[in-house]
Design a protein around this motif. Structure first.
Motif, mmCIF file in Angstrom:
data_model
loop_
_atom_site.group_PDB
_atom_site.id
_atom_site.type_symbol
_atom_site.label_atom_id
_atom_site.label_comp_id
_atom_site.label_asym_id
_atom_site.label_seq_id
_atom_site.Cartn_x
_atom_site.Cartn_y
_atom_site.Cartn_z
ATOM 1 N N PHE A 96 0.836 -1.197 0.000
ATOM 2 C CA PHE A 96 0.000 0.000 0.000
ATOM 3 C C PHE A 96 0.873 1.250 0.000
ATOM 4 N N ILE A 97 0.427 2.259 -0.737
ATOM 5 C CA ILE A 97 1.012 3.597 -0.650
ATOM 6 C C ILE A 97 0.117 4.419 0.264
ATOM 7 N N ILE A 98 0.607 4.754 1.455
ATOM 8 C CA ILE A 98 -0.198 5.449 2.463
ATOM 9 C C ILE A 98 0.388 6.836 2.683
ATOM 10 N N GLY A 99 -0.429 7.848 2.466
ATOM 11 C CA GLY A 99 0.011 9.223 2.645
ATOM 12 C C GLY A 99 -1.051 10.179 2.147
ATOM 13 N N ASP A 100 -0.756 11.436 2.228
ATOM 14 C CA ASP A 100 -1.674 12.464 1.759
ATOM 15 C C ASP A 100 -1.757 12.404 0.239
ATOM 16 N N LYS A 101 -2.951 12.233 -0.288
ATOM 17 C CA LYS A 101 -3.121 12.110 -1.734
ATOM 18 C C LYS A 101 -2.723 13.376 -2.475
ATOM 19 N N THR A 102 -2.741 14.501 -1.775
ATOM 20 C CA THR A 102 -2.338 15.757 -2.422
ATOM 21 C C THR A 102 -0.825 15.883 -2.550
ATOM 22 N N ASP A 103 -0.103 14.984 -1.901
ATOM 23 C CA ASP A 103 1.364 15.014 -1.971
ATOM 24 C C ASP A 103 1.809 14.472 -3.328
ATOM 25 N N THR A 104 2.415 15.322 -4.130
ATOM 26 C CA THR A 104 2.835 14.921 -5.484
ATOM 27 C C THR A 104 4.053 14.011 -5.474
ATOM 28 N N SER A 105 4.722 13.932 -4.342
ATOM 29 C CA SER A 105 5.917 13.086 -4.279
ATOM 30 C C SER A 105 5.595 11.621 -4.030
ATOM 31 N N LEU A 106 4.338 11.297 -3.766
ATOM 32 C CA LEU A 106 3.968 9.898 -3.538
ATOM 33 C C LEU A 106 4.159 9.093 -4.814
ATOM 34 N N PRO A 160 9.540 5.498 1.353
ATOM 35 C CA PRO A 160 9.131 5.751 2.749
ATOM 36 C C PRO A 160 7.630 5.600 2.982
ATOM 37 N N ASN A 161 6.820 5.832 1.955
ATOM 38 C CA ASN A 161 5.363 5.740 2.111
ATOM 39 C C ASN A 161 4.807 4.366 1.742
ATOM 40 N N LEU A 162 5.680 3.389 1.550
ATOM 41 C CA LEU A 162 5.245 2.034 1.184
ATOM 42 C C LEU A 162 5.077 1.202 2.453
ATOM 43 N N TRP A 163 3.884 0.664 2.635
ATOM 44 C CA TRP A 163 3.573 -0.200 3.786
ATOM 45 C C TRP A 163 3.187 -1.577 3.255
ATOM 46 N N ILE A 164 3.826 -2.598 3.806
ATOM 47 C CA ILE A 164 3.695 -3.963 3.278
ATOM 48 C C ILE A 164 3.264 -4.897 4.405
ATOM 49 N N ARG A 165 2.331 -5.771 4.121
ATOM 50 C CA ARG A 165 1.986 -6.836 5.060
ATOM 51 C C ARG A 165 2.127 -8.179 4.354
ATOM 52 N N VAL A 166 2.656 -9.147 5.086
ATOM 53 C CA VAL A 166 2.909 -10.492 4.560
ATOM 54 C C VAL A 166 2.316 -11.496 5.532
ATOM 55 N N SER A 167 1.613 -12.492 5.012
ATOM 56 C CA SER A 167 1.049 -13.559 5.846
ATOM 57 C C SER A 167 0.983 -14.835 5.010
ATOM 58 N N ASP A 168 0.802 -15.938 5.690
ATOM 59 C CA ASP A 168 0.664 -17.213 4.979
ATOM 60 C C ASP A 168 -0.481 -18.006 5.585
ATOM 61 N N SER A 169 -0.547 -19.278 5.289
ATOM 62 C CA SER A 169 -1.655 -20.107 5.764
ATOM 63 C C SER A 169 -1.658 -20.257 7.276
ATOM 64 N N ASP A 170 -0.528 -19.983 7.937
ATOM 65 C CA ASP A 170 -0.463 -20.011 9.406
ATOM 66 C C ASP A 170 -0.827 -18.669 10.026
ATOM 67 N N GLY A 171 -1.092 -17.657 9.218
ATOM 68 C CA GLY A 171 -1.424 -16.335 9.736
ATOM 69 C C GLY A 171 -0.224 -15.419 9.693
ATOM 70 N N GLU A 172 -0.025 -14.658 10.765
ATOM 71 C CA GLU A 172 1.096 -13.714 10.850
ATOM 72 C C GLU A 172 2.355 -14.484 11.239
ATOM 73 N N PHE A 173 2.996 -15.101 10.246
ATOM 74 C CA PHE A 173 4.112 -15.993 10.548
ATOM 75 C C PHE A 173 5.334 -15.222 11.049
ATOM 76 N N LEU A 174 5.428 -13.919 10.765
ATOM 77 C CA LEU A 174 6.531 -13.135 11.321
ATOM 78 C C LEU A 174 6.419 -13.050 12.842
ATOM 79 N N LEU A 175 5.196 -12.972 13.343
ATOM 80 C CA LEU A 175 5.014 -12.963 14.795
ATOM 81 C C LEU A 175 5.251 -14.338 15.391
#
Length: 617
Positions: A31-41, A112-127
């Motif tokens: 996901f790209i998360i930030g102010d949509k008016t920001d042209t640098s996104l 910097p505005n890139l947010w990533i989530r990763v999961s598998d069949s076990d759920g939040e495997f990073l946790l």
């Protein structure tokens, strides 16, 4: 509004992702998360191109087990959220999953505005990797959509302070997680301890990418050598086709002539083939007797090698290359018969190459011996000793013997490091003095605990000692269950029992003494009539007793106890012993309850190897 059955991963209100995701499958969202008016996104397309470029830099020629890493743009129904999405089925090679995590983590450092989530069949495997250092409030029931990767860091969305308890015990929806990041990204939890444990497997990258490759020389038909040289990544679906073969797929190999085969065993050449270590292990470890069409080839190799005066080592190498080549050819034979309808792109490309050969003819298209010699790494053959496992060293790793571990070489270095990590975590878990009924606690993370939880922790402070295991007591209990002499001190047991119940037995002492007197009188009368004289020389024994001044009743009881103990030594519960041995055999050389129990009692049974005739192709 879609019903629950119509919702898909990423849709608003979707709550069943873990149930719908297939086994051995990893899913990732960007996901790209930030102010949509920001042209640098950056745009999603720019991120996707950067991801493809990063993949080419790190693993351009990487052989994926089943599916490659890929991204496509998606829009969430209802909320209109747009993001990059991808799923990869990694099969038996879990390194594919961690390569994707490493790739995404490196990609997040560029945006910097890139947010990533990763999961598998076990759920939040990073946790799951960082389970020991997680705060108490974070559990599998509420961790959904709380774990994110941003700028190379692991970020966790905390619980809302004002939210009701029912909401705190449920996972976040995707839209709620995005809103939390937008409104208060600075309040997200970033713990170096959690991050280090979650990303522990990434420490070996990018070196692990090349370390997972294995080259081996194999003897295969020239036609197959041409296909592999044109599409080297086809080795993955072909190996999997052989690994998952069934009797129906092997029917074309039954006729001794092989006229209907796509890759008949003729015009054989020896080349070097690039595998991953998982693919090579899958191919080599399978027991597969040569089909009828391949048997004359093996006999011919043996005769030619012996007639040339070669030693046994050279014969072994030739037969080994021919065996691997036979298995690989069988896999491509199965693959080629369904190539046109396969969902795998590389498999369909193999089908197109075979069609071109059929239309244009093989003459002039297949490579000559001189052309094959010019191929890259055509003579490369890596050492496969990483497949060898010394079970003594394996037991030493599990025992955590640090001194012996320095000189031991347990198969692959990566496997050894992973096993050491598992043993260290298990030992730390057992020795955790702060663990309660809900698992390990981390004090520095417990800022949100209320007074009631603190009071409950105080109650367990005195009880949560270091976990220990009394092997002698357990072995004695197991021997008593099997009918073997436990070796325990009966007098100490009786003394302990009397001390424990001394208050209750004071009132019964008089009754016990009277009963003992009556029993002594009754015994003396029986002995006087010779009813209890079972020894061959009773007069001699009686004289000895009288000389020592010991009552005859005590000596007789001691004699009877000795006889009882002798009887117990041979009175074995054969059903229990048989069940233990059957359970040990059912482990098939792997770890199991029977092997663990016998090991604690100091019994090391040999591994039960099945006869080769019993194995199925």
């Amino acid at each position: 509004m879609d019903t629950a059955s119509e919702l898909r991963p990423g849709d608003e209100g979707f709550d069943g992702f873990r149930m719908s995701l297939p086994e051995d499958c990893v899913e990732y969202m960007l996901f790209i998360i930030g102010d949509k008016t920001d042209t640098s996104l950056p745009s999603l397309e720019a991120v996707r191109k950067a991801a493809d470029k990063k993949l080419d830099e790190l693993a351009k020629d990487y052989i994926w087990q089943r599916e490659p890493f890929r991204l496509e743009t998606k829009i969430q129904k209802g909320s209109g959220l747009s993001y990059l999405h991808g799923t990869t089925h990694y099969g038996d090679n879990v390194e594919d999953e961690w390569l994707i995590v490493y790739l995404l983590r490196e990609l997040s450092k560029s945006f910097p505005n890139l947010w990533i989530r990763v999961s598998d069949s076990d759920g939040e495997f990073l946790l799951i990797e960082a389970a020991k250092v997680l705060p108490k409030w974070l559990s599998p029931e509420n961790d959904g959509n709380r774990v994110w990767i941003n700028q190379g860091k692991l970020m966790i969305i905390p619980l809302e302070q004002n939210a009701p308890d029912a909401a705190k015990s449920k996972p976040l929806s995707l839209t709620s997680a995005i809103s939390a990041i937008k409104l208060a990204s600075s309040s997200l939890l970033h713990s170096p301890f959690i991050e280090a444990e979650a990303f522990y497997r990434l420490e070996k990258y990018p070196g692990q990418i090349t370390a997972s490759i294995h080259y081996s020389r194999v003897t295969i038909p020239r036609k197959l050598a041409y296909i592999l040289h044109a599409r080297p990544k086809a080795i993955s679906p072909a190996t999997e086709a052989f690994y998952l073969r069934d009797p129906v797929s092997l029917k074309p190999l039954l006729p001794p002539t092989g006229d209907d085969l796509v890759f008949p065993p003729k015009d054989l050449v020896t080349i070097s083939v690039c595998f991953t270590k998982v693919l090579y292990a899958q191919l080599k470890s399978q027991h597969f007797p040569p089909p009828a069409v391949w048997r004359p080839i093996f006999q011919k190799v043996e005769q030619e090698t012996f007639s040339a005066g070669a030693d046994f080592k050279e014969l072994f190498n030739k037969l080994s290359r021919l065996e691997i080549g036979m298995k690989l050819t069988t896999g491509f034979e199965i693959l080629a018969r369904g190539a046109d309808t396969s969902p795998n792109r590389v498999t369909r490309e193999v089908g197109l190459l075979l069609q071109d050969l059929e239309e244009d003819g093989e003459e002039g298209v297949l490579p000559t011996d001189e052309e094959i010699k010019k191929w890259e790494d055509v003579d490369r053959e890596d050492d496969d000793s990483w497949m060898d496992i010394d079970y003594a060293e394996f037991e030493m790793e599990l025992d955590g013997n640090r001194e012996k571990k320095k000189s031991a070489k347990f198969g692959d270095a990566t496997a050894q490091a992973d096993l050491q990590k598992i043993v260290e975590r298990f030992e730390a878990f057992l020795n955790d003095t702060g663990a309660g009924v809900d698992g390990a606690d981390v004090d520095e993370m417990d800022e949100d605990d209320d007074d009631e939880e603190d009071d409950s922790d105080d109650e367990y402070d005195d009880e949560d000692k270091e976990v220990s295991f009394d092997e002698e007591q357990f072995a004695r209990m197991m021997k008593e269950m099997m009918g073997l002499p436990s070796g325990g001190d009966e007098k100490e047991k009786g003394k302990a029992a009397v001390e424990e119940d001394s208050d209750e037995e004071e009132e019964d002492d008089k009754e016990v003494e009277e009963v003992q007197k009556l029993m002594a009188q009754f015994e003396s009368e029986l002995r006087g009539h010779g009813a209890l004289n079972l020894d061959s020389n009773p007069a001699k024994d009686t004289g000895k007793i009288q000389e020592k001044g010991e009552p005859s009743t005590q000596k007789s009881r001691a004699t009877e106890e000795e006889k009882d103990s002798d009887d117990e030594a041979v009175d074995i519960d054969y059903n229990l012993a048989k069940n233990l041995l059957e359970s040990f055999k059912g482990q098939a050389g792997m770890a199991g309850p029977a092997g663990n129990l016998l090991g604690l009692m100091g019994m090391q049974l040999p591994r039960d190897e099945e006869d080769s005739d019993d194995e199925k192709p």
